[in-house]
Scaffold this motif. Structure first.
Motif, PDB file in Angstrom:
ATOM      1  N   ASP A 116       0.809  -1.219   0.000  1.00  0.00           N
ATOM      2  CA  ASP A 116       0.000   0.000   0.000  1.00  0.00           C
ATOM      3  C   ASP A 116       0.842   1.269   0.000  1.00  0.00           C
ATOM      4  N   GLY A 120       4.011   3.411  -4.709  1.00  0.00           N
ATOM      5  CA  GLY A 120       3.942   2.206  -5.527  1.00  0.00           C
ATOM      6  C   GLY A 120       4.140   0.965  -4.690  1.00  0.00           C
ATOM      7  N   GLY A 121       3.249  -0.004  -4.817  1.00  0.00           N
ATOM      8  CA  GLY A 121       3.327  -1.209  -3.997  1.00  0.00           C
ATOM      9  C   GLY A 121       4.574  -2.022  -4.279  1.00  0.00           C
ATOM     10  N   THR A 150       2.607  -6.213  -8.515  1.00  0.00           N
ATOM     11  CA  THR A 150       2.739  -5.413  -9.728  1.00  0.00           C
ATOM     12  C   THR A 150       1.389  -5.225 -10.417  1.00  0.00           C
ATOM     13  N   ALA A 151       0.536  -6.241 -10.326  1.00  0.00           N
ATOM     14  CA  ALA A 151      -0.789  -6.171 -10.954  1.00  0.00           C
ATOM     15  C   ALA A 151      -1.815  -5.435 -10.095  1.00  0.00           C
ATOM     16  N   GLY A 152      -1.391  -4.927  -8.927  1.00  0.00           N
ATOM     17  CA  GLY A 152      -2.307  -4.176  -8.073  1.00  0.00           C
ATOM     18  C   GLY A 152      -2.859  -4.950  -6.898  1.00  0.00           C
ATOM     19  N   GLN A 154      -2.326  -7.323  -3.207  1.00  0.00           N
ATOM     20  CA  GLN A 154      -1.588  -7.176  -1.965  1.00  0.00           C
ATOM     21  C   GLN A 154      -0.373  -8.097  -1.891  1.00  0.00           C
ATOM     22  N   VAL A 369      -6.166  -8.745  -6.319  1.00  0.00           N
ATOM     23  CA  VAL A 369      -5.683  -8.589  -7.678  1.00  0.00           C
ATOM     24  C   VAL A 369      -6.894  -8.511  -8.617  1.00  0.00           C
ATOM     25  N   PRO A 370      -6.827  -7.763  -9.712  1.00  0.00           N
ATOM     26  CA  PRO A 370      -8.021  -7.536 -10.527  1.00  0.00           C
ATOM     27  C   PRO A 370      -8.638  -8.786 -11.140  1.00  0.00           C
TER      28      PRO A 370
END
Length: 381
Positions: A116, A120-121, A150-152, A154, A369-370
């Motif tokens: 978080d 940038g994570g 990297t893909a958003g 955790q 992740v999405p």
């Protein structure tokens, strides 16, 4: 796809040693469990790695060279060498059991975790899978978390996909697996779902501190690495006023996905100053139980059984405090026919096979992740 033997390796942030275990799987179901064991670190074996973990910030800038870069390089060598030695010891047993692995799942040693970070994570694990592949002359899956971050996502927890396979094997569901390591994490699994990546099959997230705060308190007060058998907490009194002097409530109330760095709530330790060793242990243990039970608010529906995993399951005071607050049966992993000491190592054996075969390791319900996402890097000898 045929099931194969895989060796999983896990070293937690407690820095006590490496867990290693063998699993036979096709990356979907579980066919068999092989030998496993815990391999303690020798005194001085991980000194550089401990130094990096204790204060990681200077080492994020170590690429410029100097003493920090040298220490960081030594830390990486320590982690690789320790995991190669543990693997070699288990491989000897695997050969006798006719369970030689085709792949090794190498989690590495987490230094810090910042998914978080506003800039940038990121997540940081020491360990070079290519070096381990050369040392063992075996294919290694490693770097399990970075693709997810990297893909958003955790990047944690990654155990839910393995817990889903266990829930199916056990024929229990919905069920919660509550892992009590340095940080606690929960997996709610519905084994009747089409698969772990299916919508509604899994919910997984970090619950808050589990053993980390109590371990640090006992180490500072007594020199002991933990509150063995929960004895200090059992002899102490919970100070409810001290539980209100921290920001953990906001994390517990936050909807998942969510994950933690081990040292994220050090201010809770500061709130214990002035208490006796026993009262501090009792209060911090209660805090861990409250965090764990708070996970119930974020589950799709109640689970009939909560299965305790990780070292915290051996703390009867913590287990009792959780059972008082959870509206379900609470049992240790062994009561479900599982080896509570080896579940995390088994998990990375299982995930290694999934990574090898391009199957997802995480999903929106586990890391946020999405979309269902595979991960891990594959290094061959």
């Amino acid at each position: 796809m045929d099931a194969i033997w895989a060796l999983g390796l896990m070293s937690g942030t407690s820095f006590d040693g490496i867990d290693a275990a063998l699993v036979k799987t096709d990356g979907v179901g579980l066919e068999a469990f092989g030998p496993g064991g815990a391999f303690d670190y020798a005194p001085g074996e991980m000194d550089a790695a401990r130094a990096v973990h204790a204060d990681w910030r200077p080492f994020r800038r170590a690429a410029a060279g100097g003493d920090a870069a040298a220490t960081l390089a030594q830390a990486g060598r320590e982690v690789d060498a320790a995991h190669a030695a543990a693997s070699a010891r288990l491989l000897a047993r695997a050969e006798a059991a006719e369970a030689l692995p085709e792949i090794v799942g190498y989690h590495g040693q987490t230094v810090a975790h910042g998914p978080d970070d506003p800039a940038g994570g990121w997540t940081w694990q020491l360990g070079d899978g290519a070096a381990l592949a050369r040392a063992l002359n075996r294919t290694v899956a490693w770097d399990f978390r970075c693709a997810d971050v990297t893909a958003g996502g955790q990047g944690a927890p990654l155990a839910p996909f393995y817990h889903f396979a266990l829930a199916r094997a056990l024929g229990r569901g919905p069920v919660c697996f509550l892992n009590l390591g340095g940080v606690g994490n929960v997996s709610w699994a519905d084994p009747e779902a089409a698969g772990p990546e299916a919508p509604g099959a899994l919910v997984g997230f970090d619950t808050g501190p589990a053993n980390a705060l109590v371990d640090d308190w006992m180490r500072a007060r007594t020199g002991q690495s933990c509150d063995r058998d929960g004895a200090a907490a059992a002899a102490g009194r919970v100070h409810v006023d001290r539980l209100r002097r921290n920001s953990i409530e906001a994390f517990v109330a936050r909807r998942p996905p969510k994950s933690l760095d081990r040292n994220e709530f050090v201010q809770a330790l500061e709130a214990m100053q002035g208490l006796s060793t026993e009262d501090g242990a009792a209060t911090l243990t209660a805090l861990s139980a409250i965090c764990a039970a708070g996970a119930q608010a974020h589950l799709p529906r109640p689970a009939a059984t909560w299965i305790l995993c990780g070292g915290g399951r051996l703390n009867p005071t913590l287990a009792a405090m959780i059972a008082e607050r959870v509206e379900a049966e609470v049992i240790p992993a062994e009561a479900a026919g599982l080896d509570g000491d080896l579940l995390e190592a088994q998990c990375f054996a299982y995930l290694a096979v999934r990574a090898l075969r391009g199957l997802p390791l995480s999903a929106p319900g586990t890391t946020g992740v999405p979309r269902p996402l595979t991960g891990g890097r594959i290094s061959r000898p």
